[in-house]
Design a protein around this motif. Structure first.
Motif, PDB file in Angstrom:
ATOM      1  N   SER A  71     -81.487  27.476 -24.397  1.00 31.28           N
ATOM      2  CA  SER A  71     -80.232  26.803 -24.608  1.00 31.28           C
ATOM      3  C   SER A  71     -80.270  25.416 -24.657  1.00 31.28           C
ATOM      4  O   SER A  71     -80.317  24.815 -23.301  1.00 31.28           O
ATOM      5  N   ILE A  72     -80.184  24.777 -25.612  1.00 29.47           N
ATOM      6  CA  ILE A  72     -80.325  23.403 -25.716  1.00 29.47           C
ATOM      7  C   ILE A  72     -78.828  22.678 -24.916  1.00 29.47           C
ATOM      8  O   ILE A  72     -78.930  21.670 -24.425  1.00 29.47           O
ATOM      9  N   GLY A  73     -77.999  23.387 -25.007  1.00 25.29           N
ATOM     10  CA  GLY A  73     -76.548  23.025 -24.141  1.00 25.29           C
ATOM     11  C   GLY A  73     -76.805  22.942 -22.934  1.00 25.29           C
ATOM     12  O   GLY A  73     -76.224  22.050 -22.125  1.00 25.29           O
ATOM     13  N   GLU A  74     -77.498  23.847 -22.402  1.00 22.51           N
ATOM     14  CA  GLU A  74     -77.746  23.711 -20.778  1.00 22.51           C
ATOM     15  C   GLU A  74     -78.808  22.608 -20.374  1.00 22.51           C
ATOM     16  O   GLU A  74     -78.698  22.043 -19.384  1.00 22.51           O
ATOM     17  N   VAL A  75     -79.729  22.396 -21.152  1.00 24.91           N
ATOM     18  CA  VAL A  75     -80.485  21.208 -20.887  1.00 24.91           C
ATOM     19  C   VAL A  75     -79.731  19.995 -20.970  1.00 24.91           C
ATOM     20  O   VAL A  75     -80.043  19.030 -20.282  1.00 24.91           O
ATOM     21  N   ALA A  76     -78.954  19.823 -22.030  1.00 18.97           N
ATOM     22  CA  ALA A  76     -78.089  18.949 -22.364  1.00 18.97           C
ATOM     23  C   ALA A  76     -77.307  18.424 -20.913  1.00 18.97           C
ATOM     24  O   ALA A  76     -77.299  17.306 -20.622  1.00 18.97           O
ATOM     25  N   ALA A  77     -76.750  19.428 -20.524  1.00 24.36           N
ATOM     26  CA  ALA A  77     -75.679  19.207 -19.233  1.00 24.36           C
ATOM     27  C   ALA A  77     -76.527  18.829 -17.838  1.00 24.36           C
ATOM     28  O   ALA A  77     -76.154  18.265 -17.037  1.00 24.36           O
ATOM     29  N   THR A  78     -77.922  19.597 -17.662  1.00 23.68           N
ATOM     30  CA  THR A  78     -78.697  19.282 -16.721  1.00 23.68           C
ATOM     31  C   THR A  78     -79.139  17.964 -16.710  1.00 23.68           C
ATOM     32  O   THR A  78     -79.157  17.293 -15.440  1.00 23.68           O
ATOM     33  N   VAL A  79     -79.432  17.388 -17.744  1.00 25.85           N
ATOM     34  CA  VAL A  79     -79.985  15.815 -17.687  1.00 25.85           C
ATOM     35  C   VAL A  79     -78.877  14.716 -17.830  1.00 25.85           C
ATOM     36  O   VAL A  79     -79.159  13.746 -17.755  1.00 25.85           O
ATOM     37  N   GLY A  80     -77.618  15.312 -18.128  1.00 32.38           N
ATOM     38  CA  GLY A  80     -76.688  14.089 -18.016  1.00 32.38           C
ATOM     39  C   GLY A  80     -76.106  13.906 -19.362  1.00 32.38           C
ATOM     40  O   GLY A  80     -75.305  12.866 -19.364  1.00 32.38           O
ATOM     41  N   TYR A  82     -73.310  13.934 -22.407  1.00 33.21           N
ATOM     42  CA  TYR A  82     -71.883  14.651 -22.600  1.00 33.21           C
ATOM     43  C   TYR A  82     -71.917  15.899 -23.007  1.00 33.21           C
ATOM     44  O   TYR A  82     -71.030  16.805 -22.406  1.00 33.21           O
ATOM     45  N   ASP A  83     -72.642  16.397 -23.965  1.00 26.95           N
ATOM     46  CA  ASP A  83     -72.598  17.602 -24.608  1.00 26.95           C
ATOM     47  C   ASP A  83     -73.676  17.863 -25.488  1.00 26.95           C
ATOM     48  O   ASP A  83     -74.659  16.724 -25.345  1.00 26.95           O
ATOM     49  N   GLN A  84     -73.904  18.904 -26.061  1.00 21.88           N
ATOM     50  CA  GLN A  84     -75.089  19.143 -26.785  1.00 21.88           C
ATOM     51  C   GLN A  84     -75.086  18.396 -28.261  1.00 21.88           C
ATOM     52  O   GLN A  84     -76.104  17.832 -28.405  1.00 21.88           O
ATOM     53  N   ALA A  85     -73.811  17.802 -28.704  1.00 18.59           N
ATOM     54  CA  ALA A  85     -73.977  17.008 -29.689  1.00 18.59           C
ATOM     55  C   ALA A  85     -74.295  15.639 -29.608  1.00 18.59           C
ATOM     56  O   ALA A  85     -75.060  14.978 -30.262  1.00 18.59           O
ATOM     57  N   HIS A  86     -74.095  15.195 -28.420  1.00 14.70           N
ATOM     58  CA  HIS A  86     -74.653  13.981 -27.719  1.00 14.70           C
ATOM     59  C   HIS A  86     -76.168  13.805 -27.580  1.00 14.70           C
ATOM     60  O   HIS A  86     -76.675  12.752 -28.236  1.00 14.70           O
ATOM     61  N   MET A  87     -76.605  14.998 -27.118  1.00 13.13           N
ATOM     62  CA  MET A  87     -77.978  15.129 -26.956  1.00 13.13           C
ATOM     63  C   MET A  87     -78.856  14.970 -28.225  1.00 13.13           C
ATOM     64  O   MET A  87     -79.942  14.451 -28.565  1.00 13.13           O
ATOM     65  N   ALA A  88     -78.238  15.880 -29.144  1.00 14.91           N
ATOM     66  CA  ALA A  88     -78.889  15.921 -30.685  1.00 14.91           C
ATOM     67  C   ALA A  88     -78.752  14.428 -31.447  1.00 14.91           C
ATOM     68  O   ALA A  88     -79.770  14.255 -31.865  1.00 14.91           O
ATOM     69  N   ARG A  89     -77.601  13.798 -31.230  1.00 10.17           N
ATOM     70  CA  ARG A  89     -77.835  12.447 -31.748  1.00 10.17           C
ATOM     71  C   ARG A  89     -78.665  11.417 -30.893  1.00 10.17           C
ATOM     72  O   ARG A  89     -79.407  10.856 -31.937  1.00 10.17           O
ATOM     73  N   GLU A  90     -78.935  11.777 -29.706  1.00 11.24           N
ATOM     74  CA  GLU A  90     -80.055  10.903 -29.171  1.00 11.24           C
ATOM     75  C   GLU A  90     -81.390  11.246 -29.584  1.00 11.24           C
ATOM     76  O   GLU A  90     -82.490  10.529 -29.967  1.00 11.24           O
ATOM     77  N   TRP A  91     -81.532  12.594 -29.899  1.00 10.94           N
ATOM     78  CA  TRP A  91     -82.655  13.062 -30.466  1.00 10.94           C
ATOM     79  C   TRP A  91     -83.042  12.571 -31.720  1.00 10.94           C
ATOM     80  O   TRP A  91     -84.200  12.167 -31.830  1.00 10.94           O
ATOM     81  N   ARG A  92     -81.927  12.673 -32.403  1.00  9.36           N
ATOM     82  CA  ARG A  92     -82.078  12.064 -33.737  1.00  9.36           C
ATOM     83  C   ARG A  92     -82.897  10.705 -34.006  1.00  9.36           C
ATOM     84  O   ARG A  92     -83.517  10.141 -34.624  1.00  9.36           O
ATOM     85  N   GLU A  93     -82.128   9.760 -33.084  1.00 15.99           N
ATOM     86  CA  GLU A  93     -82.549   8.336 -32.756  1.00 15.99           C
ATOM     87  C   GLU A  93     -83.871   8.182 -32.272  1.00 15.99           C
ATOM     88  O   GLU A  93     -84.827   7.232 -32.651  1.00 15.99           O
ATOM     89  N   LEU A  94     -84.093   9.056 -31.102  1.00 13.25           N
ATOM     90  CA  LEU A  94     -85.325   8.672 -30.495  1.00 13.25           C
ATOM     91  C   LEU A  94     -86.533   9.339 -30.809  1.00 13.25           C
ATOM     92  O   LEU A  94     -87.757   9.017 -30.574  1.00 13.25           O
TER      93      LEU A  94
END
Length: 293
Positions: free
Chosen positions: A240-249, A251-263
């Motif tokens: 659950s990528i959404g659960e990981v996103a929430a755990t580490v802070g 905003y949501d799964q889409a925010h985490m995906a954007r950061e992953w695309r950049e980093l």
């Protein structure tokens, strides 16, 4: 997959733990040739290869071309690198703190930038001796003892400004949740002065330090739930990528995906599907400490 992963982890001598958070020895063989993504994070990466050199096909520094090295160091970056491999990897990776860069490598983090640097350029003959000695034995504890000996020999009496050290601790703790303005207020600096001094020491902005801390936490958590001791075949794509996103802070799964695309250059789902073998870069999260800690 029929590949085999062997290796060992170790903690450095207590006198070195403010400078190096961990040793990770790895021996990966029998995998299909391909590429591995070297993820950015809050540690400097030092790798001493055993047997074959490491081939970096895409550097995190846009101005640096591909190359092959027997031992490398790299600074902090907000871009990944790509390691080309033939299914075989053997060596030791060190997770070096920013203070460790000054004390052991003789340079502030910012001086290394995003470049992949030949370790000989920083350590001279010590780098060649280190590789020769760790390659001469197959015993991981003995290899780690050699690292302890040689790093203690190099340790210099130096320090990072106490306010910068505190800023680093605050920004990289708790998955990078601290706000830059709050950190500046706590240490008594303006945001602009903090940004200038921080970048001059660490080579990244305060905001990017917090981004790296959150990304690193998400990367490690994904690895921990997607891979276990059963081996590479234990990767699960139903994490659950959404659960990981929430755990580490995030905003949501889409925010985490954007950061992953950049980093990382790809969303987390693509990384989970593509990563072929367990690699290093997974020591426990830790803060920058002073030399008298």
């Amino acid at each position: 997959m029929s590949g085999v992963s062997e290796g060992a982890g170790g903690l450095p001598d207590p006198r070195l733990r403010a400078f190096v958070r961990g040793y990770e020895g790895y021996l990966l063989r029998g995998f299909e040739g391909g590429t591995h993504v070297g993820m950015p994070g809050t540690d400097l990466t030092v790798i001493i290869t055993i047997d074959e050199p490491i081939d970096i096909s895409v550097s995190p520094e846009p101005g640096q071309g591909p190359g092959s090295w027997e031992a490398i160091a790299s600074g902090l970056t907000v871009r990944p690198c790509t390691v080309a491999h033939n299914g075989f990897q053997h060596g030791i990776q060190l997770a070096v703190t920013p203070l460790g860069a000054r004390v052991l490598l003789g340079a502030p983090v910012a001086e290394l930038g995003s470049w992949i640097v030949d370790l000989t350029d920083l350590l001279g003959a010590d780098a060649r001796e280190l590789r020769e000695r760790v390659s001469a034995t197959s015993d991981w504890p003995e290899r780690f003892a050699i690292l302890d000996e040689m790093l203690l020999r190099r340790a210099a009496d130096t320090a990072i400004d106490a306010n910068l050290r505190r800023a680093w601790e605050l920004l990289t703790a708790r998955c990078g949740r601290a706000r830059v303005a709050e950190v500046a207020d706590e240490i008594g600096w303006s945001r602009r002065y903090l940004a200038n001094r921080f970048a001059a020491e660490f080579g990244v902005t305060p905001k990017d330090a917090a981004r790296l801390a959150r990304f690193q936490a998400s990367h490690r958590l994904l690895r921990s739930v997607a891979y276990d001791s059963a081996g590479p075949a234990a990767y699960r794509l139903d994490v659950s990528i959404g659960e990981v996103a929430a755990t580490v802070g995030y905003y949501d799964q889409a925010h985490m995906a954007r950061e992953w695309r950049e980093l990382a250059g790809m969303p987390p789902s693509a990384w989970l599907a593509a990563e072929q073998f367990p690699f290093v870069q997974d020591p426990d999260v830790g803060a920058l400490r002073s030399s008298d800690t």
